[in-house]
Design an enzyme around this catalytic site. Structure first.
Site, PDB file in Angstrom:
ATOM      1  N   HIS A 366      60.336  75.165  36.142  1.00  0.00           N
ATOM      2  CA  HIS A 366      59.076  74.369  36.445  1.00  0.00           C
ATOM      3  C   HIS A 366      57.714  74.975  36.182  1.00  0.00           C
ATOM      4  CE1 HIS A 366      61.042  71.666  39.472  1.00  0.00           C
ATOM      5  NE2 HIS A 366      61.903  72.833  39.333  1.00  0.00           N
ATOM      6  N   LYS A 558      45.167  71.420  45.199  1.00  0.00           N
ATOM      7  CA  LYS A 558      46.330  72.129  44.644  1.00  0.00           C
ATOM      8  C   LYS A 558      46.290  73.750  44.872  1.00  0.00           C
ATOM      9  CE  LYS A 558      45.104  70.418  40.852  1.00  0.00           C
ATOM     10  NZ  LYS A 558      46.104  69.791  39.791  1.00  0.00           N
ATOM     11  N   ARG A 559      47.374  74.444  44.654  1.00  0.00           N
ATOM     12  CA  ARG A 559      47.124  75.848  44.713  1.00  0.00           C
ATOM     13  C   ARG A 559      46.053  76.350  43.973  1.00  0.00           C
ATOM     14  NH1 ARG A 559      51.293  78.641  47.872  1.00  0.00           N
ATOM     15  NH2 ARG A 559      50.193  80.538  47.115  1.00  0.00           N
ATOM     16  N   LYS A 564      44.675  76.391  36.973  1.00  0.00           N
ATOM     17  CA  LYS A 564      44.324  75.191  37.430  1.00  0.00           C
ATOM     18  C   LYS A 564      42.722  74.970  37.264  1.00  0.00           C
ATOM     19  CE  LYS A 564      48.602  75.422  40.508  1.00  0.00           C
ATOM     20  NZ  LYS A 564      49.294  74.273  40.092  1.00  0.00           N
ATOM     21  N   THR A 666      51.976  67.138  40.197  1.00  0.00           N
ATOM     22  CA  THR A 666      52.574  65.736  40.910  1.00  0.00           C
ATOM     23  C   THR A 666      51.429  65.385  42.028  1.00  0.00           C
ATOM     24  OG1 THR A 666      53.222  67.442  42.457  1.00  0.00           O
ATOM     25  CG2 THR A 666      55.020  66.374  41.244  1.00  0.00           C
ATOM     26  N   LYS A 670      50.201  61.276  42.817  1.00  0.00           N
ATOM     27  CA  LYS A 670      49.962  60.796  44.279  1.00  0.00           C
ATOM     28  C   LYS A 670      48.427  60.340  44.212  1.00  0.00           C
ATOM     29  CE  LYS A 670      52.749  64.480  45.903  1.00  0.00           C
ATOM     30  NZ  LYS A 670      52.713  65.959  46.138  1.00  0.00           N
TER      31      LYS A 670
HETATM   32  C1  26W Z   1      58.395  83.827  41.540  1.00  0.00           C
HETATM   33  C2  26W Z   1      57.702  83.026  42.429  1.00  0.00           C
HETATM   34  C3  26W Z   1      57.266  81.767  41.821  1.00  0.00           C
HETATM   35  C4  26W Z   1      57.351  81.004  43.128  1.00  0.00           C
HETATM   36  C5  26W Z   1      57.511  79.389  42.787  1.00  0.00           C
HETATM   37  C6  26W Z   1      57.500  81.587  40.455  1.00  0.00           C
HETATM   38  C7  26W Z   1      57.339  79.911  40.360  1.00  0.00           C
HETATM   39  C8  26W Z   1      57.177  79.213  41.383  1.00  0.00           C
HETATM   40  C9  26W Z   1      57.212  77.718  41.199  1.00  0.00           C
HETATM   41  C10 26W Z   1      57.727  77.219  40.000  1.00  0.00           C
HETATM   42  C11 26W Z   1      55.964  77.373  41.184  1.00  0.00           C
HETATM   43  C12 26W Z   1      55.576  75.598  41.076  1.00  0.00           C
HETATM   44  O1  26W Z   1      55.523  75.153  42.022  1.00  0.00           O
HETATM   45  N1  26W Z   1      55.440  75.269  39.982  1.00  0.00           N
HETATM   46  C13 26W Z   1      55.064  73.850  39.876  1.00  0.00           C
HETATM   47  O2  26W Z   1      56.144  72.851  40.081  1.00  0.00           O
HETATM   48  C14 26W Z   1      55.637  71.580  40.068  1.00  0.00           C
HETATM   49  C15 26W Z   1      57.161  70.646  40.140  1.00  0.00           C
HETATM   50  O3  26W Z   1      57.599  70.661  39.227  1.00  0.00           O
HETATM   51  C16 26W Z   1      54.987  71.108  38.901  1.00  0.00           C
HETATM   52  O4  26W Z   1      54.465  69.637  38.983  1.00  0.00           O
HETATM   53  C17 26W Z   1      53.892  71.738  38.665  1.00  0.00           C
HETATM   54  O5  26W Z   1      53.156  71.774  37.343  1.00  0.00           O
HETATM   55  C18 26W Z   1      54.328  73.422  38.391  1.00  0.00           C
HETATM   56  O6  26W Z   1      53.199  74.565  38.596  1.00  0.00           O
END
Ligand code: 26W
Length: 834
Positions: A366, A558-559, A564, A666, A670
């Site tokens: 992701h 978003k975060r 971003k 995502t 929406k």
């Molecule tokens: C290790 C810490 C950590 C925690 C969460 C690393 C990475 C993450 C996630 C992968 C972050 C995340 O939510 N990524 C998002 O995933 C969405 C679903 O696929 C995508 O639509 C977003 O672009 C992406 O930033």
């Protein structure tokens, strides 16, 4: 003694009368209250129980088939599930919303008050967690046999408040009012070890074997949440694991007077699932995080193996029963844990176990951000999971032999592919473990998948050209249209028939024809206007600000993260403000900029960006000359519930990340499904949104991923952009002047300096084309009718972004799983007699 029940119990159980009756039954017998003395909490609990009763029949039937029938089941392993408020979605899926509303009001209670009472489980950070929840909804709605496995955090993602313009975090006690939907399963528990050592020995058959003697053992108890499909047969289980002590109270220690010592074990064990790590896209690297990951993975695999063996199957046939999806690297230790269970516990030969393991697992990536790539120091990993480190070394030895055989003499490639990063204190590369241990790897949008193949996973792609494939993300039209936007839903029922909720991919395009219908466009605008009023009301409640629904609602939620580029949005707003100040009579259509999003507590720059947004908001609110044409609002505590109010109210969706950084997004989908037009870069799924609607219905700007890579390779320096753009200089100047920070010019210096010196996410490079694009937006907004037509075409083009489409692709291209044919009613109330 057989229980006799009326034949048509099911029908009769859903009438408003019976719902009202059962509600009173639960108020009286579950809450021990009568109407007059019932608190909103009691009413919420009684109402939830009443609705859950209607879900249980399908749920038990589903579980019965999942554990008894011989078909493949999808097991979705995710450290995060952002499921959102449950009551309204469960009522929608059961088709009981109006009956429940009537049933409650018959007894003097208001369904909306009950719904607003619910505390949503914040068991996720953002995109990844919410995607997992949308996918469970689609799996259940498409009757795909599946189980979600995750972690039952006692505290979810912090709730955000804004104090003096700064984010402050409060612990998320989501369980404080109980959790009426879940079923606790104290009898469904597994032991999970940590630490200790391993002993090699030769077993009875003379085979080399290893025994792991962990130093610490904790118990994982199952907490099951029902995920009902939309008017489908299945209600699939979301099984979340809660850590507890094997020995909750150490009486012997207590009797020595060491009262803390007596409960220390309990505290240490429960700590494992105490809280969600609020980090998004940057590694936590904490020991407890690894313990969380291994804990839920081990409980899940032990549970899956138990069900598998119950079906009379052999351990090596595990992959015939399960298609296991790894939601990013967070559950990747599962590859080593399944090998341990198959080899050490079930005595399989390594080769057999490895074949089973690879066939069972698939991995979704992701993110491309290097800082988000999980890698655990070998020291920490080996201390916590000594047997798994041995297994990973063995997997690596055999894998690198394979690589050497395929690419002789390329030791660089060998070290690049290795599961072990030999630099520094040496690390276990979790993405490599997931890639080697899976039969399929997928990215979450076409551009992202291409970048995976050409950058972070290029060596794996070279090795296995057919292993990496794309499955573009999707979102569920149930929660994000039918539930969030009932006004639009009613119009869609009228114009497309009610099938759209289940068949959005197949039906949405039929909406395009209505774009040419003036009457339809007028109704379309009324719906958007009404949704904007709803959001304005919430904004007033939460910020005290009056925002004008007649203005263009320009929204970025978003975060908070530098890639971003929320601060690029702010730079444009400041330049717009300066324009209004310099040319008070300029014809600039009134706009309200709405922001929401949480920053990881340890992420200083993200918190400073929030402080800048709130600073600009306050300053603009003070300026009587401009505030009726330019407003900024930051809505605190962005979560699923707030998203449901925001997405339907947007005119413009801000998707402005630096090309090549946002894997998919995502929120962009929406907004599109709710008729917002997108202003965005060629990044993530924006590329596919543009492809779906065409240049005329999308506001495109900025460098694309190739241009970014080229500029970076050529040694991009922001200085040039700064020197050549007076508007940019003036905007940055105003920020540095202290105008948005009560005169304190130093507050935002770190942010301004990061842009002037490094600008890693190339804001200054994209500033010009972004502002020019925003002028195109102003021009387009002046023709409301054309805007509405474009908005209608965006909704019409959003069919492919349904999570049902994505899940059908996973089933076809990765899991090889079919929807369940018609389910017989195997279990029912009649089976209560033992
Ligand atoms: C290790 C810490 C950590 C925690 C969460 C690393 C990475 C993450 C996630 C992968 C972050 C995340 O939510 N990524 C998002 O995933 C969405 C679903 O696929 C995508 O639509 C977003 O672009 C992406 O930033």
């Amino acid at each position: 003694m057989a229980i006799t029940i009326p034949r048509n119990m099911a029908e009769e159980k859903t009438s408003a009368e019976v719902l009202g009756h059962d509600f009173c039954h639960h108020l009286y017998y579950s809450q021990g209250k009568i109407g007059r003395t019932a608190s909103l909490y009691d009413i919420h609990m009684a109402a939830s129980r009443t609705v859950r009763d209607r879900i249980l029949h399908r749920w038990m039937n589903t579980v019965h088939h999942l554990v008894s029938d011989d078909f493949r089941v999808v097991a979705y392993l995710s450290a995060e599930f952002l499921i959102g408020p449950q009551m309204s979605n469960n009522l929608l899926c059961l088709g009981l919303t109006e009956a429940a509303r009537q049933g409650l009001s018959n007894n003097g209670f208001d369904l909306d008050a009950v719904i607003s009472q619910e505390i949503e489980p914040g068991l996720g950070n953002g995109g990844l967690g919410r995607l997992a929840a949308c996918y469970l909804d689609s799996l259940a709605s498409l009757d795909i046999p599946a189980i979600g496995y995750g972690i039952h955090y006692e505290f979810g993602l912090f709730s955000q408040a804004i104090a003096d313009g700064w984010q402050v975090e409060q612990a998320d006690r989501w369980l404080r009012m109980g959790s009426p939907w879940e079923l606790l399963r104290p009898d469904m528990a597994y032991e999970v070890g940590f630490g200790g050592h391993t002993t090699a020995y030769t077993d009875g058959q003379g085979r080399y074997s290893v025994r792991w003697e962990p130093a610490q053992v904790i118990r994982g108890m199952a907490c099951d949440l029902p995920i009902p499909g939309y008017q489908s047969q299945l209600t699939i289980p979301l099984r979340l694991w809660r850590a507890e002590a094997v020995e909750a109270f150490d009486l012997a220690t207590y009797n020595t007077g060491d009262y803390m010592g007596a409960v220390l074990g309990k505290i240490k064990s429960e700590n494992v699932t105490k809280v969600l790590y609020p980090v998004d896209e940057m590694e936590a690297g904490k020991r407890l995080r690894l313990m969380q990951q291994f804990f839920f993975v081990s409980c899940s695999l032990q549970d899956m193996l138990r069900i598998h063996l119950l079906k009379g199957k052999t351990p090596e046939a595990f992959n015939e029963t399960y298609a296991v999806q790894l939601n990013d690297t967070h559950p990747a230790v599962a590859v080593a844990e399944l090998m341990r269970l198959l080899v050490d516990t079930h005595g399989l030969a390594w080769e057999q176990a490895w074949e089973t393991t690879r066939k069972a697992f698939a991995f979704t990536n992701h993110t491309l951000l290097p800082e988000a790539m999980e890698r655990w120091p070998v020291g920490m990993f080996g201390k916590l999971l000594p047997r798994h480190l041995e297994i990973i070394y063995e997997i690596n030895r055999r894998f690198l032999d394979e690589v050497r055989a395929m690419r002789t003499g390329d030791e660089d490639l060998v070290s690049r592919l290795s599961l072990i990063d030999e630099s520094g204190e040496r690390y276990v590369r979790m993405a490599h473990l997931a890639c080697v241990g899976s039969h399929a790897i997928n990215g979450v949008a076409s551009l992202h998948t291409e970048l995976l193949k050409s950058t972070v996973l290029k060596d794996f792609h070279a090795l296995w050209p057919d292993k990496i494939l794309n499955v573009t993300n999707g979102v569920t039209p149930r929660r994000w249209v039918a539930l969030s936007n009932p006004r639009l839903a009613a119009l869609l029922d009228e114009s497309l028939g009610t099938e759209w909720i289940r068949e959005w991919e197949a039906t949405s395009s039929r909406l395009a024809a209505y774009a040419g219908d003036a009457g339809f466009r007028a109704r379309w605008r009324e719906i958007k206007q009404a949704n904007k009023f709803s959001l304005a009301k919430v904004a007033k409640e939460r910020t005290g600000m009056d925002i004008d629904p007649a203005s263009l609602f320009d929204i970025q939620v978003k975060r908070i993260h530098e890639y971003k580029r929320q601060h690029l949005n702010v730079l444009h707003i400041v330049s717009r403000y300066l324009k209004l100040k310099n040319e008070p009579h300029a014809d600039v259509p009134p706009r309200t900029f709405i922001f929401a999003g949480k920053a990881a507590p340890s992420y200083f720059m993200a918190k400073l960006i929030i402080r800048l947004i709130t600073g600009v908001s306050v300053a603009l609110e003070k300026d009587k000359a401009t505030r009726d044409r330019l407003k900024v609002a930051f809505l605190p505590n962005f979560n699923v519930g707030l998203g449901q109010i925001i997405y339907p109210a947007a005119n413009l969706s801000e998707q402005i990340s630096l090309a090549g950084k946002e894997a998919s997004g995502t929120g962009n989908m929406k907004f599109m499904m709710n008729g917002a037009l997108t202003i965005g870069t060629l990044d993530g799924a924006n590329v596919e949104i543009l492809d779906a609607v065409g240049e005329q219905d999308f506001f495109l700007f900025g460098l694309d991923a190739h241009e970014v890579a080229k500029a970076k390779a050529a040694g991009y320096s922001p200085r040039g952009c700064f020197d050549n753009d007076p508007i940019l200089r003036e905007a940055l100047g105003l920020i540095s002047s202290g105008f948005f920070s009560d005169g304190d010019g130093s507050l935002f210096q770190p942010l301004v300096d990061s842009l002037l010196h490094r600008d890693e996410y190339m804001l200054l490079a994209d500033f010009g084309s972004y502002c020019a694009c925003q002028e195109r937006v102003d021009a387009a907004w002046r023709d409301q009718d054309a805007w509405s037509a474009s908005s209608i075409r965006n909704v019409a083009g959003s069919g492919r972004f349904s999570s049902d489409r994505a899940i059908r692709e996973y089933c076809r291209n990765i899991w090889d799983v079919e929807p369940m044919a018609s389910l017989g009613d195997e279990v029912s109330f009649r089976d209560c007699a033992a």
